[in-house]
Design an enzyme around this catalytic site. Structure first.
Site, PDB file in Angstrom:
ATOM      1  CE  LYS A  99      -3.816   2.197   2.505  1.00  0.00           C
ATOM      2  NZ  LYS A  99      -4.707   2.115   3.683  1.00  0.00           N
ATOM      3  CG  PHE A 100       1.806   2.712   3.140  1.00  0.00           C
ATOM      4  CD1 PHE A 100       0.997   3.836   3.078  1.00  0.00           C
ATOM      5  CD2 PHE A 100       1.411   1.656   3.934  1.00  0.00           C
ATOM      6  CE1 PHE A 100      -0.175   3.903   3.806  1.00  0.00           C
ATOM      7  CE2 PHE A 100       0.242   1.708   4.669  1.00  0.00           C
ATOM      8  CZ  PHE A 100      -0.558   2.835   4.600  1.00  0.00           C
ATOM      9  CE  LYS A 118       8.018  -2.757   3.817  1.00  0.00           C
ATOM     10  NZ  LYS A 118       7.640  -3.525   5.047  1.00  0.00           N
ATOM     11  CG  ASP A 212      -0.374  -8.749  10.307  1.00  0.00           C
ATOM     12  OD1 ASP A 212      -1.429  -9.407  10.168  1.00  0.00           O
ATOM     13  OD2 ASP A 212       0.019  -7.931   9.464  1.00  0.00           O
TER      14      ASP A 212
END
Length: 355
Positions: A99-100, A118, A212
């Site tokens: 998303k980012f 990244k 997560d």
């Protein structure tokens, strides 16, 4: 938080939160170097050409330079930090998109050391108000040293982006392997669950809760070993219980769905969900009628295990997916469970033969 405040925060992070872990010894550096050399020989950058073999000494030199800012070891002249910048890297093909930002295959130009780079856009992080989440990810992951946890070598930033220099996991996302296979064999699934339990045991001893766990956040190394990644939702919680709702819906435990306090035992629940998905091909509480129905199934522990899942694996899943966190099987028990032990000799032997 503005972009400038975010930059200040990252600058502080570089100096004020060095790892207390000592630099690895020569043998460990050599093992890392050889592992990376194998990956260099098996991957290509954007131009499609194979990378030339680089000597172990060069890799050792590269790793020593990368280790210094992580370990927080100052030079004899004082705390002079090595500064990374984008010009040091030859950027290759994209490895993933989030998303980012994106993740790219990259090579450190002087040494040929292969990494995953990244990139995160500062403006999008600020707009979505997840700056603290990114800072937390850097703080936590930079202090972790485990064979089944993706390594964060360092980080830097420029006017628009934040860059995380990550270990390159040669076989990519576990999720893609699961999609292609539909479901894993018992032997493969048991190996992955053992490695996950081993990694989580390490994290919990350091008072880190991942929060997560899911196939999308697990990568595979060049030898097919698990590499747990994405620590954006992780927390360092030495003593306090937490109530923040986070993570992925299908993997949330009852205590988080019900808004109750939670501890590191949320990761035990997620490990049970992961075991189920590995063997069945879908998470156990997924309800196609919507999120509300999934929440209800989780809260009631409405667990239905298909008949093709063998009894010993059913036992492991059932003992992890307990509504009461205190009744969940411990990670040590997971690693000694009969279903794990039954296949351990087989995948241990195959691993030693391929190394």
């Amino acid at each position: 938080m503005s972009d400038s405040k975010l930059a200040d925060s990252l600058n502080c992070l570089s100096v004020s939160t060095p790892s207390t872990t000592a630099n690895p010894g020569r043998q460990q550096l050599l093992r890392l170097a050889v592992s990376n050399q194998r990956q260099v020989n098996n991957v290509s950058l954007a131009n499609g050409k194979e990378n030339k073999r680089t000597s172990n000494s060069k890799f050792n030199s590269s790793l020593r330079k990368i280790e210094e800012p992580i370990a927080g070891v100052p030079s004899s002249a004082g705390p002079q930090w090595r500064e990374f910048h984008i010009g040091m890297f030859e950027i290759g093909k994209p490895l993933g998109k989030g998303k980012f930002g994106r993740v790219y295959l990259a090579k450190e130009k002087k040494t040929g050391f292969i990494v995953a780079l990244k990139t995160l856009h500062k403006s999008e992080l600020v707009q979505s108000k997840i700056e603290k989440q990114v800072r937390r990810e850097i703080e936590i992951q930079s202090n972790l040293r485990h064979k089944n946890i993706l390594r964060l070598y360092g980080h830097f930033h420029d006017e628009k982006r934040i860059y995380l220099i990550l270990e390159f996991a040669g076989r990519g996302e576990l999720y893609q392997h699961l999609r292609r296979a539909k479901r894993f064999s018992e032997e493969v699934a048991s190996k992955y669950i053992f490695q996950m339990a081993n990694a989580l045991s390490y994290l919990h001893k350091k008072h880190v809760i991942h929060r997560d766990i899911k196939p999308e956040n697990i990568l595979l190394g060049i030898d097919g070993e698990i590499k747990l990644s994405d620590f954006g939702w992780s927390v360092h919680a030495p003593s306090n219980r937490r109530t923040t709702l986070c993570g992925t819906l299908d993997y949330l435990p009852p205590e988080m769905v019900e808004g109750k306090e939670h501890t590191e035992k949320v990761d035990l629940w997620s490990l049970g969900v992961l075991t189920y998905e590995f063997l069945v091909g879908a998470p156990p509480f997924e309800d196609m009628s919507g999120h509300s129905a999934t929440y209800k199934r989780i809260a009631k522990v409405d667990l239905k295990i298909p008949s093709f899942v063998p009894p010993d694996a059913r036992d492991l899943i059932s003992r992890l997916l307990q509504h009461n966190p205190e009744k969940r099987m411990s990670l040590e028990q997971v690693m000694r469970h009969p279903w794990i032990v039954k296949y351990k000799d087989s995948w241990t032997r195959k691993s030693s033969e391929s190394s």
